[in-house]
Design a protein around this motif. Sequence first.
Motif, PDB file in Angstrom:
ATOM      1  N   SER A  69       0.819  -1.211   0.000  1.00 38.23           N
ATOM      2  CA  SER A  69       0.000   0.000   0.000  1.00 38.23           C
ATOM      3  C   SER A  69       0.853   1.262   0.000  1.00 38.23           C
ATOM      4  N   ALA A  70       1.978   1.227   0.704  1.00 34.06           N
ATOM      5  CA  ALA A  70       2.893   2.372   0.667  1.00 34.06           C
ATOM      6  C   ALA A  70       3.458   2.547  -0.733  1.00 34.06           C
ATOM      7  N   LEU A  71       3.851   1.453  -1.374  1.00 32.23           N
ATOM      8  CA  LEU A  71       4.371   1.529  -2.749  1.00 32.23           C
ATOM      9  C   LEU A  71       3.323   2.089  -3.705  1.00 32.23           C
ATOM     10  N   VAL A  72       2.086   1.637  -3.547  1.00 29.25           N
ATOM     11  CA  VAL A  72       0.997   2.139  -4.397  1.00 29.25           C
ATOM     12  C   VAL A  72       0.778   3.625  -4.147  1.00 29.25           C
ATOM     13  N   GLY A  73       0.702   4.025  -2.879  1.00 31.31           N
ATOM     14  CA  GLY A  73       0.486   5.435  -2.551  1.00 31.31           C
ATOM     15  C   GLY A  73       1.577   6.332  -3.115  1.00 31.31           C
ATOM     16  N   SER A 124       3.539   5.679  -5.678  1.00 32.85           N
ATOM     17  CA  SER A 124       3.410   5.681  -7.146  1.00 32.85           C
ATOM     18  C   SER A 124       2.317   6.632  -7.596  1.00 32.85           C
ATOM     19  N   VAL A 125       1.204   6.629  -6.879  1.00 33.81           N
ATOM     20  CA  VAL A 125       0.097   7.526  -7.235  1.00 33.81           C
ATOM     21  C   VAL A 125       0.519   8.982  -7.054  1.00 33.81           C
ATOM     22  N   VAL A 126       1.291   9.284  -6.017  1.00 31.40           N
ATOM     23  CA  VAL A 126       1.794  10.648  -5.815  1.00 31.40           C
ATOM     24  C   VAL A 126       2.600  11.091  -7.034  1.00 31.40           C
ATOM     25  N   LEU A 170      -3.237   6.167   1.767  1.00 28.72           N
ATOM     26  CA  LEU A 170      -3.726   7.544   1.923  1.00 28.72           C
ATOM     27  C   LEU A 170      -2.674   8.425   2.599  1.00 28.72           C
ATOM     28  N   ILE A 171      -1.986   7.875   3.591  1.00 28.30           N
ATOM     29  CA  ILE A 171      -0.954   8.632   4.307  1.00 28.30           C
ATOM     30  C   ILE A 171       0.173   9.018   3.355  1.00 28.30           C
ATOM     31  N   ALA A 172       0.541   8.088   2.478  1.00 23.63           N
ATOM     32  CA  ALA A 172       1.608   8.381   1.510  1.00 23.63           C
ATOM     33  C   ALA A 172       1.201   9.529   0.595  1.00 23.63           C
ATOM     34  N   VAL A 173      -0.062   9.552   0.182  1.00 19.99           N
ATOM     35  CA  VAL A 173      -0.543  10.629  -0.691  1.00 19.99           C
ATOM     36  C   VAL A 173      -0.640  11.935   0.096  1.00 19.99           C
ATOM     37  N   LEU A 181       7.547  11.006  -1.776  1.00 21.51           N
ATOM     38  CA  LEU A 181       8.112  10.843  -3.113  1.00 21.51           C
ATOM     39  C   LEU A 181       9.192   9.767  -3.173  1.00 21.51           C
ATOM     40  N   HIS A 182       9.722   9.385  -2.035  1.00 29.46           N
ATOM     41  CA  HIS A 182      10.808   8.414  -2.008  1.00 29.46           C
ATOM     42  C   HIS A 182      10.263   7.028  -1.697  1.00 29.46           C
ATOM     43  N   TYR A 183      10.593   6.067  -2.554  1.00 30.64           N
ATOM     44  CA  TYR A 183      10.124   4.702  -2.361  1.00 30.64           C
ATOM     45  C   TYR A 183      10.719   4.053  -1.110  1.00 30.64           C
ATOM     46  N   ARG A 184      11.787   4.601  -0.576  1.00 34.73           N
ATOM     47  CA  ARG A 184      12.366   4.035   0.634  1.00 34.73           C
ATOM     48  C   ARG A 184      11.382   4.108   1.799  1.00 34.73           C
ATOM     49  N   TYR A 185      10.428   5.051   1.752  1.00 34.77           N
ATOM     50  CA  TYR A 185       9.410   5.142   2.802  1.00 34.77           C
ATOM     51  C   TYR A 185       8.651   3.826   2.946  1.00 34.77           C
ATOM     52  N   ALA A 186       8.455   3.121   1.842  1.00 34.26           N
ATOM     53  CA  ALA A 186       7.745   1.850   1.894  1.00 34.26           C
ATOM     54  C   ALA A 186       8.525   0.793   2.681  1.00 34.26           C
TER      55      ALA A 186
END
Length: 179
Positions: A91-95, A97-99, A135-138, A143-148
């Motif tokens: 879900s973090a990766l998806v969020g 990517s959507v950003v 939703l939190i990622a958006v 912007l950084h995939y490392r957050y996932a």
Amino acid sequence: MKHTLRYYLKRYSFYLGGDQPPVSWVERIRSVFGALIGLGLVLLVAKYLRDLSGLDEWLMASLGASALLVFALPQSPMAQPWAVIAGNTLSALVGISVVHLVGEPLIALPLAASLSILGMFILRCLHPPAAAVALIAVLGGMLHYRYAFFPVMVDSILLVMVGAIYSNLTGKKYPNRPS
């Protein structure tokens, strides 16, 4: 036809939590104490890792909801390690990517949540708090995939590990073992 107050209370108690199963006070305290210990340890380790790495993000906000499932409902399919770890990380990766792809928040928010749900269905890792991770990622403009991976995946792994140790020490089998 005239009905009594008791009739209406029984008929409509569903809307006031009347469908919830009874839970003993021992189990309530076990769950609450587990969540306290689990979240405390996860946050302590995550903050330590943050200090080592110098990253700003070290906590995923939906961790409390994941803790509810892991400590209060350890037998739920949605509390199992694969669901918690893969659901949150996906879900973090998806969020994120959507950003990158959608600039309008009113489109990005529902798109991120719905696509994360689709991904969780496909990977068989349904975990309700994970939809919030998207939703939190958006909302956070991640912007950084490392957050996932840090904090989301690391926090999820730590929570599952502490949940497994605590649950098994207190007499609850976690994770579920296939029969």
